[in-house]
Design an enzyme around this catalytic site. Sequence first.
Site, PDB file in Angstrom:
ATOM      1  N   CYS A   1       0.807  -1.222   0.000  1.00  0.00           N
ATOM      2  CA  CYS A   1       0.000   0.000   0.000  1.00  0.00           C
ATOM      3  C   CYS A   1       0.842   1.274   0.000  1.00  0.00           C
ATOM      4  O   CYS A   1       0.312   2.365  -0.216  1.00  0.00           O
ATOM      5  CB  CYS A   1      -0.947  -0.004   1.203  1.00  0.00           C
ATOM      6  SG  CYS A   1      -2.137  -1.337   1.093  1.00  0.00           S
TER       7      CYS A   1
ATOM      8  N   HIS B   1      -3.247   7.206   2.353  1.00  0.00           N
ATOM      9  CA  HIS B   1      -3.643   5.890   1.847  1.00  0.00           C
ATOM     10  C   HIS B   1      -5.006   5.543   2.450  1.00  0.00           C
ATOM     11  O   HIS B   1      -5.269   5.817   3.619  1.00  0.00           O
ATOM     12  CB  HIS B   1      -2.593   4.849   2.250  1.00  0.00           C
ATOM     13  CG  HIS B   1      -3.034   3.452   1.979  1.00  0.00           C
ATOM     14  ND1 HIS B   1      -3.453   3.046   0.740  1.00  0.00           N
ATOM     15  CD2 HIS B   1      -3.148   2.370   2.803  1.00  0.00           C
ATOM     16  CE1 HIS B   1      -3.802   1.774   0.799  1.00  0.00           C
ATOM     17  NE2 HIS B   1      -3.631   1.340   2.032  1.00  0.00           N
TER      18      HIS B   1
ATOM     19  N   ASN C   1     -10.109  -0.061  -0.381  1.00  0.00           N
ATOM     20  CA  ASN C   1      -8.642  -0.007  -0.423  1.00  0.00           C
ATOM     21  C   ASN C   1      -8.159  -0.569  -1.764  1.00  0.00           C
ATOM     22  O   ASN C   1      -8.237  -1.776  -1.998  1.00  0.00           O
ATOM     23  CB  ASN C   1      -8.083  -0.821   0.750  1.00  0.00           C
ATOM     24  CG  ASN C   1      -6.565  -0.774   0.826  1.00  0.00           C
ATOM     25  OD1 ASN C   1      -5.897  -0.281  -0.083  1.00  0.00           O
ATOM     26  ND2 ASN C   1      -6.011  -1.295   1.906  1.00  0.00           N
TER      27      ASN C   1
HETATM   28  N1  COA Z   1     -18.552  -7.990   9.552  1.00  0.00           N
HETATM   29  C1  COA Z   1     -18.959  -8.196  10.817  1.00  0.00           C
HETATM   30  N2  COA Z   1     -18.116  -8.583  11.803  1.00  0.00           N
HETATM   31  C2  COA Z   1     -16.830  -8.726  11.486  1.00  0.00           C
HETATM   32  C3  COA Z   1     -16.350  -8.532  10.176  1.00  0.00           C
HETATM   33  C4  COA Z   1     -17.278  -8.170   9.203  1.00  0.00           C
HETATM   34  N3  COA Z   1     -16.903  -7.958   7.920  1.00  0.00           N
HETATM   35  N4  COA Z   1     -15.033  -8.750  10.174  1.00  0.00           N
HETATM   36  C5  COA Z   1     -14.669  -9.065  11.417  1.00  0.00           C
HETATM   37  N5  COA Z   1     -15.766  -9.064  12.213  1.00  0.00           N
HETATM   38  C6  COA Z   1     -15.842  -9.363  13.644  1.00  0.00           C
HETATM   39  C7  COA Z   1     -14.661 -10.144  14.111  1.00  0.00           C
HETATM   40  O1  COA Z   1     -14.828 -11.530  13.880  1.00  0.00           O
HETATM   41  C8  COA Z   1     -14.633  -9.787  15.571  1.00  0.00           C
HETATM   42  O2  COA Z   1     -15.583 -10.574  16.243  1.00  0.00           O
HETATM   43  P1  COA Z   1     -15.233 -11.260  17.649  1.00  0.00           P
HETATM   44  O3  COA Z   1     -14.922 -10.090  18.563  1.00  0.00           O
HETATM   45  O4  COA Z   1     -16.456 -12.008  17.963  1.00  0.00           O
HETATM   46  O5  COA Z   1     -14.036 -12.090  17.358  1.00  0.00           O
HETATM   47  C9  COA Z   1     -15.114  -8.350  15.604  1.00  0.00           C
HETATM   48  O6  COA Z   1     -15.813  -8.140  14.361  1.00  0.00           O
HETATM   49  C10 COA Z   1     -13.993  -7.347  15.711  1.00  0.00           C
HETATM   50  O7  COA Z   1     -13.003  -7.692  14.767  1.00  0.00           O
HETATM   51  P2  COA Z   1     -11.672  -6.904  14.673  1.00  0.00           P
HETATM   52  O8  COA Z   1     -10.761  -7.567  13.679  1.00  0.00           O
HETATM   53  O9  COA Z   1     -11.160  -6.636  16.037  1.00  0.00           O
HETATM   54  O10 COA Z   1     -12.215  -5.528  14.039  1.00  0.00           O
HETATM   55  P3  COA Z   1     -11.435  -4.203  13.893  1.00  0.00           P
HETATM   56  O11 COA Z   1     -12.154  -3.135  14.588  1.00  0.00           O
HETATM   57  O12 COA Z   1      -9.968  -4.370  14.154  1.00  0.00           O
HETATM   58  O13 COA Z   1     -11.597  -3.912  12.329  1.00  0.00           O
HETATM   59  C11 COA Z   1     -10.313  -4.079  10.301  1.00  0.00           C
HETATM   60  C12 COA Z   1     -11.096  -4.826  11.370  1.00  0.00           C
HETATM   61  C13 COA Z   1      -9.747  -5.065   9.310  1.00  0.00           C
HETATM   62  C14 COA Z   1     -11.275  -3.147   9.607  1.00  0.00           C
HETATM   63  C15 COA Z   1      -9.179  -3.288  10.967  1.00  0.00           C
HETATM   64  O14 COA Z   1      -8.486  -4.120  11.819  1.00  0.00           O
HETATM   65  C16 COA Z   1      -8.194  -2.671  10.015  1.00  0.00           C
HETATM   66  O15 COA Z   1      -8.532  -1.721   9.316  1.00  0.00           O
HETATM   67  N6  COA Z   1      -6.942  -3.129  10.047  1.00  0.00           N
HETATM   68  C17 COA Z   1      -5.832  -2.486   9.332  1.00  0.00           C
HETATM   69  C18 COA Z   1      -5.997  -2.458   7.852  1.00  0.00           C
HETATM   70  C19 COA Z   1      -4.771  -1.861   7.261  1.00  0.00           C
HETATM   71  O16 COA Z   1      -4.406  -0.747   7.543  1.00  0.00           O
HETATM   72  N7  COA Z   1      -4.071  -2.600   6.444  1.00  0.00           N
HETATM   73  C20 COA Z   1      -2.799  -2.117   5.960  1.00  0.00           C
HETATM   74  C21 COA Z   1      -2.875  -1.515   4.677  1.00  0.00           C
HETATM   75  S1  COA Z   1      -3.628  -2.544   3.520  1.00  0.00           S
END
Ligand code: COA
Length: 344
Positions: free
Chosen positions: A130, A270, A300
Amino acid sequence: MITKCCNFRAILKIKEKKLTKISGVGGFVPAEKLTNADLEKMVDTNDEWIRTRTGIVERRILKTPGKATSDLGAEAVKDLLAKTNTDIAEIDLIICATVTPDMFFPSTSNLISHKVGGGEIPSFDIAAACSGFIYALQTGRQFIEAGTYKKVIVVGADKMSAITDYTDRNTCILFGDGAGAVLLEASDDDCGVKDIRIYSNGIGAETLYQKAGGSLNPASMETVKNREHFIYQDGKSVFKVAVKKMADVAAEIMERNNLTGDDVKWLVPHQANKRIIDATARRMNVTEDKVMINIQKYGNTTAATIPLCLWDWQDQLKKGENIVLAAFGGGYTWGGAYIKWAYS
Ligand code: COA
């Protein structure tokens, strides 16, 4: 006497060194949309969760059979050439940042060049996930500043849908397809790319990656069965590092160039997660109206996010405005740039 003369020449050379300016922006996104409502039918998710956790509402997906990242990139380059009234024969080099190359080789930039009639123009790819666009900008800029080339095209292009597992709700909501391209030339004034910082740390290798298909785990029945040719991400771990490093590098760029939040006209971040963007803007003391955000439309698009922001905002950009770019991605890689915009 000889030494004095050489020193004088060296000083003259430093004074003559011109900045690299972005002299045009092109872009392309496929017409087909994948909305949060569509995803609700595919995995156990919902619109509210996706919007509040990421800021994404819909993404563009390249569905045409036989079309790949180079087709997205070629369309962006054609748009750029038309907008800047440039003939492909004037271009000296094409660099493409991507993590979804059409194939391992030839490079996607070779294929883009061929599709836009580039003939024998040199071209190569950059893999920095990214942060790829900032890495490619830093690379392209060197060729202009060294005086090696006059016109360089930098493309950020990714067909993320090709490596997205649409049965994995953790990742399939995040990514989309698109491409952006910029033209680099020497600047005649103090507008242009003023500063770039790029970083990497392989500590992130197993928190965000495509497990198989490379020389470590070549494609096999087993890797396909285990769905190892798709993106794997430990979202929580990546989030923690991304939110810090993207803000850190943006703050570093501001400090190095004596910029305050008021001096910055645009933050071009980004587009991985709206919450990461907001944290970066807060750290920079930049208000929301100055932050380019199009994550709701495209998701993204990896190497394409930053040039697609410039493409969406190009009519609003004015000569002399201070712009800060910031990115974070797989690797880990991250980077920031300070650009004084070169045209209105
Ligand atoms: N819909 C509903 N629930 C979802 C889900 C979805 N699409 N995806 C995950 N969940 C659930 C998980 O299973 C988890 O449930 P649990 O608590 O029962 O295990 C809960 O939601 C929280 O998941 P979590 O992964 O902690 O969510 P988050 O707030 O961290 O958000 C992302 C997830 C991926 C959006 C976030 O972590 C993120 O943006 N990460 C970085 C991305 C990034 O910058 N990448 C680098 C550049 S590409």
